[in-house]
Design a protein around this motif. Structure first.
Motif, mmCIF file in Angstrom:
data_model
loop_
_atom_site.group_PDB
_atom_site.id
_atom_site.type_symbol
_atom_site.label_atom_id
_atom_site.label_comp_id
_atom_site.label_asym_id
_atom_site.label_seq_id
_atom_site.Cartn_x
_atom_site.Cartn_y
_atom_site.Cartn_z
ATOM 1 N N ALA A 3 33.133 36.888 28.234
ATOM 2 C CA ALA A 3 34.311 36.940 29.094
ATOM 3 C C ALA A 3 33.930 37.799 30.286
ATOM 4 C CB ALA A 3 35.489 37.557 28.351
ATOM 5 N N ALA A 4 34.686 37.688 31.332
ATOM 6 C CA ALA A 4 34.402 38.485 32.531
ATOM 7 C C ALA A 4 34.586 39.962 32.201
ATOM 8 C CB ALA A 4 35.350 38.079 33.649
ATOM 9 N N GLU A 5 33.643 40.781 32.647
ATOM 10 C CA GLU A 5 33.782 42.217 32.488
ATOM 11 C C GLU A 5 34.686 42.730 33.601
ATOM 12 O OE1 GLU A 5 30.038 44.185 32.229
ATOM 13 O OE2 GLU A 5 29.232 42.656 30.880
ATOM 14 N N PRO A 6 35.480 43.775 33.334
ATOM 15 C CA PRO A 6 36.351 44.310 34.381
ATOM 16 C C PRO A 6 35.555 44.637 35.643
ATOM 17 C CG PRO A 6 36.875 45.304 32.266
ATOM 18 C CD PRO A 6 35.615 44.492 32.074
ATOM 19 N N SER A 36 42.842 36.333 29.138
ATOM 20 C CA SER A 36 42.206 37.646 29.190
ATOM 21 C C SER A 36 41.122 37.702 30.271
ATOM 22 C CB SER A 36 41.610 37.979 27.825
ATOM 23 O OG SER A 36 40.921 39.192 27.876
ATOM 24 N N ALA A 37 40.280 36.678 30.325
ATOM 25 C CA ALA A 37 39.226 36.628 31.345
ATOM 26 C C ALA A 37 39.825 36.535 32.744
ATOM 27 C CB ALA A 37 38.294 35.452 31.080
ATOM 28 N N PHE A 39 42.732 37.769 33.708
ATOM 29 C CA PHE A 39 43.236 39.102 34.055
ATOM 30 C C PHE A 39 42.083 40.043 34.417
ATOM 31 C CE2 PHE A 39 44.466 43.449 33.204
ATOM 32 C CZ PHE A 39 45.646 43.536 33.918
ATOM 33 N N ASP A 40 41.011 40.004 33.627
ATOM 34 C CA ASP A 40 39.857 40.860 33.911
ATOM 35 C C ASP A 40 39.251 40.547 35.276
ATOM 36 O OD1 ASP A 40 40.185 42.032 31.440
ATOM 37 O OD2 ASP A 40 38.514 40.943 30.498
ATOM 38 N N HIS A 41 39.244 39.283 35.635
ATOM 39 C CA HIS A 41 38.619 38.865 36.890
ATOM 40 C C HIS A 41 39.521 39.090 38.107
ATOM 41 C CE1 HIS A 41 35.907 36.616 39.487
ATOM 42 N NE2 HIS A 41 36.950 35.934 39.914
ATOM 43 N N GLY A 43 42.794 40.587 38.058
ATOM 44 C CA GLY A 43 43.641 41.772 38.040
ATOM 45 C C GLY A 43 45.112 41.482 37.844
ATOM 46 N N ASN A 45 47.965 38.574 35.560
ATOM 47 C CA ASN A 45 48.053 37.514 34.561
ATOM 48 C C ASN A 45 48.280 36.159 35.221
ATOM 49 O OD1 ASN A 45 47.737 38.774 31.970
ATOM 50 N ND2 ASN A 45 49.678 39.817 32.369
#
Length: 168
Positions: A3-6, A36-37, A39-41, A43, A45
């Protein structure tokens, strides 16, 4: 599957093997992994309508992958085209019948009888709220994505990887 890291700038929200994707879909995890990815990417939802679309359309794609016996391929979901805000729904990677590297872009739609022909080339008329709206035909849309990647991405431009596109 990563998944994308923050804070990371990735091109796709999900990548892995088609067999792992099928398992994530069967376990009803795929939409939440994408949420989730996302949001991480980005910022924030994604809209619930997008999550619902992922849940429904990716289940159909998973079923097609499984029925087609395509369980030894690579898969990217929500791949962002370079230098644009456009995202491909899915890209399946692997080899063609002759063993050459190949990829297929898949544009997923959940339209049913709510779609009608349009008087405008490459467009269709779809229900939009209480009214109707002209939209690019999914085959034309994915064809534009294919052409863009063929022009802009070295692997496709140089012919190292053949690139096809379809809507489903």
């Amino acid at each position: 599957v990563r998944a994308a890291e923050p804070g990371a700038r990735v091109a796709e929200l999900y990548w892995g093997t088609t067999s792992t994707f099928v398992e994530h879909t069967k376990q009803n995890e795929i939409a939440e992994r994408l949420r989730s990815a996302f949001f991480d990417h980005y910022g924030w939802n994604p809209p619930e309508s997008e999550v619902r679309s992922w849940r429904n359309s990716l289940k159909a794609l998973s079923n097609a992958i499984e029925l087609g016996g395509l369980l030894d391929h690579g898969l990217l979901l929500e791949y962002q085209l370079p230098l644009t805000s456009k995202r491909l729904d899915a890209m399946i990677t692997g080899h063609d019948r002759d063993g050459r590297p190949a990829a297929v872009i898949v544009e997923l739609k959940q339209w049913s009888d709510d779609v009608e022909p349009s008087a405008i080339d490459e467009m269709v008329t779809v229900r939009y709220g209480a009214g109707r709206k002209e939209m690019l035909h999914p085959s034309a849309q994915v064809g534009q994505y294919r052409q863009y990647l063929a022009d802009a991405h070295e692997a496709f431009h140089d012919g190292n990887v053949s690139l096809r596109a379809c809507s489903y």
